[in-house]
Design an enzyme around this catalytic site. Structure first.
Site, mmCIF file in Angstrom:
data_model
loop_
_atom_site.group_PDB
_atom_site.id
_atom_site.type_symbol
_atom_site.label_atom_id
_atom_site.label_comp_id
_atom_site.label_asym_id
_atom_site.label_seq_id
_atom_site.Cartn_x
_atom_site.Cartn_y
_atom_site.Cartn_z
ATOM 1 N N ASN A 7 0.885 -1.174 0.000
ATOM 2 C CA ASN A 7 0.000 0.000 0.000
ATOM 3 C C ASN A 7 0.918 1.218 0.000
ATOM 4 O O ASN A 7 1.443 1.611 1.041
ATOM 5 C CB ASN A 7 -0.893 -0.036 1.245
ATOM 6 C CG ASN A 7 -1.892 1.103 1.257
ATOM 7 O OD1 ASN A 7 -1.878 1.972 0.381
ATOM 8 N ND2 ASN A 7 -2.761 1.096 2.248
ATOM 9 N N ARG A 91 -2.528 -2.190 -3.544
ATOM 10 C CA ARG A 91 -3.726 -1.388 -3.391
ATOM 11 C C ARG A 91 -3.582 -0.198 -4.342
ATOM 12 O O ARG A 91 -2.603 0.548 -4.272
ATOM 13 C CB ARG A 91 -3.816 -0.895 -1.962
ATOM 14 C CG ARG A 91 -5.012 -0.062 -1.764
ATOM 15 C CD ARG A 91 -5.095 0.449 -0.366
ATOM 16 N NE ARG A 91 -6.441 0.975 -0.189
ATOM 17 C CZ ARG A 91 -6.924 1.343 0.956
ATOM 18 N NH1 ARG A 91 -6.210 1.209 2.037
ATOM 19 N NH2 ARG A 91 -8.132 1.823 1.044
ATOM 20 N N HIS A 180 -12.993 3.036 -0.394
ATOM 21 C CA HIS A 180 -12.978 1.972 0.628
ATOM 22 C C HIS A 180 -13.551 0.697 0.002
ATOM 23 O O HIS A 180 -14.111 -0.154 0.701
ATOM 24 C CB HIS A 180 -13.837 2.320 1.865
ATOM 25 C CG HIS A 180 -13.347 3.484 2.654
ATOM 26 N ND1 HIS A 180 -14.215 4.385 3.219
ATOM 27 C CD2 HIS A 180 -12.113 3.882 3.007
ATOM 28 C CE1 HIS A 180 -13.526 5.318 3.876
ATOM 29 N NE2 HIS A 180 -12.243 5.027 3.755
ATOM 30 N N ARG A 241 -12.848 15.576 6.663
ATOM 31 C CA ARG A 241 -13.551 15.900 5.415
ATOM 32 C C ARG A 241 -14.975 16.349 5.731
ATOM 33 O O ARG A 241 -15.636 15.775 6.595
ATOM 34 C CB ARG A 241 -13.615 14.688 4.478
ATOM 35 C CG ARG A 241 -12.266 14.242 3.956
ATOM 36 C CD ARG A 241 -12.454 13.221 2.826
ATOM 37 N NE ARG A 241 -11.200 12.589 2.491
ATOM 38 C CZ ARG A 241 -10.926 11.294 2.721
ATOM 39 N NH1 ARG A 241 -11.824 10.497 3.248
ATOM 40 N NH2 ARG A 241 -9.744 10.814 2.378
ATOM 41 N N GLU A 385 -8.230 -5.201 4.768
ATOM 42 C CA GLU A 385 -8.037 -4.901 3.346
ATOM 43 C C GLU A 385 -6.846 -5.660 2.773
ATOM 44 O O GLU A 385 -6.872 -6.088 1.617
ATOM 45 C CB GLU A 385 -7.881 -3.390 3.162
ATOM 46 C CG GLU A 385 -9.201 -2.695 3.444
ATOM 47 C CD GLU A 385 -9.077 -1.199 3.643
ATOM 48 O OE1 GLU A 385 -9.297 -0.480 2.684
ATOM 49 O OE2 GLU A 385 -8.769 -0.775 4.759
#
Ligand code: AMP
Length: 402
Positions: A7, A91, A180, A241, A385
């Site tokens: 990642n 990823r 996601h 955010r 993940e």
């Protein structure tokens, strides 16, 4: 089969080596400050002390070389030879509208990742650097790209199209992609498997609530809705955010504060959300909860607003699926904050959803937290993940060999 999962961020590179025979993590680690003075690799092997290497990493290529060196190190390593790593799963943030699922990397795949730099300016260049660093350091080892956007590609046009002139969709592929995706795919599948949801009763809502938060609705693993959009800015109120705002807000701030659109978007991504609502107290939900308990009104507003948007989204998704069979919580807040889960689910008591307080207090494993008489089953399923990426990598590499 040993799969290395990568990642890559703009100045970091996280990795896990997973033995896919039993899906155990053999080693994991993190390279920090790539391209910046003070680069550092921290390599962790279960049951051993951390191995820290402080060495210059001008680019991801050198970082990757150090990771491989650590993995084969006679004292700290876990494999005898680089060839013992059978495949690498990466990823990748954005696959644009080209890729609806994971794929073995070739020149065409790299071209598409490059074409999506505009759509994922912070992540896609780093993701490509991670792939090229593996190609340079491990020639012949297959690389698989697992896109964060794949899950959302399953949505129907009425869900993913923005109601803006068609040319912006046809020319620039402006649509809702959702993010996601690896987590939503993994957790929705795990919900069906762990809960043994029978066919025809697999309407699942996944609440991925972390620093970045998104909610998805899927039927038998196929996406119906997901709350993020062209970028991860759309949807829920998050740590920093804003989530959904009227685009006129951007114009207003630009006009009245003399800021550029880029500057305002940075504010909406990094200085908004619960951080802003709490009067810049914190984006960490533990700090906010502590402050709320002490009577801090702004922290209360931030948490109330976060919950309000989560509840609104869950309610909307129940409506679009004509009901729901399971609701699952995951990620930092979703997995750890039982009080938040309780407060969110209590809004759905009118539907007959009931949580078991003792089960809702358990942490760190897959668990059904609803009572046997709850009309909808509610779960906590820790997201993984890396494992999802490794599983896709094994499947694709084996398919390519067959
Ligand atoms: P993630 O982005 O999934 O790593 O989640 C990070 C978020 O999870 C941060 O805002 C943390 O405050 C939050 N978090 C982690 N542990 C807890 C906890 N025990 N209670 C509430 N929030 C938590």
């Amino acid at each position: 089969m040993n799969v290395l999962v990568i990642n890559a961020g703009s100045s970091s590179l996280k990795y896990q080596l997973i033995n896919m025979d039993d899906e155990s993590v053999v080693a994991k680690g993190l390279c920090e400050r790539i391209g910046i003075e003070g680069s550092k690799l921290t390599h962790k092997v279960p049951g051993k002390e951390d191995y820290v290497v402080e060495e210059a990493m001008p680019s991801h290529k050198e970082a990757m070389a150090l990771v491989l060196k650590a993995l084969v190190d006679p004292e700290h390593g876990v494999v005898a030879n680089i060839n013992d790593i059978d495949a690498v799963g990466h990823r990748v943030l954005h696959g644009g509208s080209t890729y609806t699922q994971s794929i073995v990397v070739d020149d065409d795949v790299k071209k598409v990742i490059r074409e999506c730099f505009d759509l994922g300016p912070l992540h896609n260049p780093a993701n490509l650097m991670g792939i090229e660093a593996c190609e340079a350091n491990m020639p012949g080892t297959p690389n698989v790209a697992v896109f964060d956007t794949s899950f959302g590609m399953g949505m129907e046009p009425y869900a993913y199209r923005y109601a803006i002139p068609e040319e912006y969709y046809t020319k620039y592929h402006l649509r809702r992609y959702g993010f996601h995706g690896t987590s939503h795919t993994f957790v929705s599948r795990e919900t069906i498997k762990f809960g043994q949801l029978p066919e025809g009763h697999q309407r699942v809502i996944v609440c991925h609530l972390g620093n970045g938060s998104s909610i998805s609705a899927s039927v038998a693993g196929k996406a119906v809705e997901t709350s993020m959009g062209l970028t991860p800015l759309e949807g829920l109120v998050m740590g920093t955010r804003s989530g959904d705002v009227d685009p006129a807000v951007v114009q207003y701030i630009c006009d009245h504060e003399g800021k550029s659109v880029d500057e305002v978007l940075t504010i909406l991504n990094k200085k908004s959300g619960v951080l802003a609502l709490s009067g810049n107290l914190s984006s960490d939900f533990r700090d906010l909860r502590d402050a709320e308990i002490k009577g801090d009104e702004k922290a209360k507003l931030a948490l109330d607003s976060f919950r309000h948007h989560v509840i609104k989204t869950i309610g909307g998704y129940i409506a679009v699926m004509n009901g729901v069979d399971a609701i699952t919580f995951t990620a930092g807040i979703g997995e750890n904050d039982g009080d938040m889960r309780e407060k969110i689910m209590s809004h759905f008591a009118y539907l007959g959803i009931k949580l078991d307080p003792e089960k809702n207090a358990v942490r760190g494993k897959n668990i059904e937290i609803s009572t046997p008489d709850s009309t909808v089953r509610v779960f906590v399923i820790p997201t993984n993940e890396e494992l999802a990426i490794a599983r896709d990598t094994v499947r694709l590499v084996e398919e390519a060999k067959a």
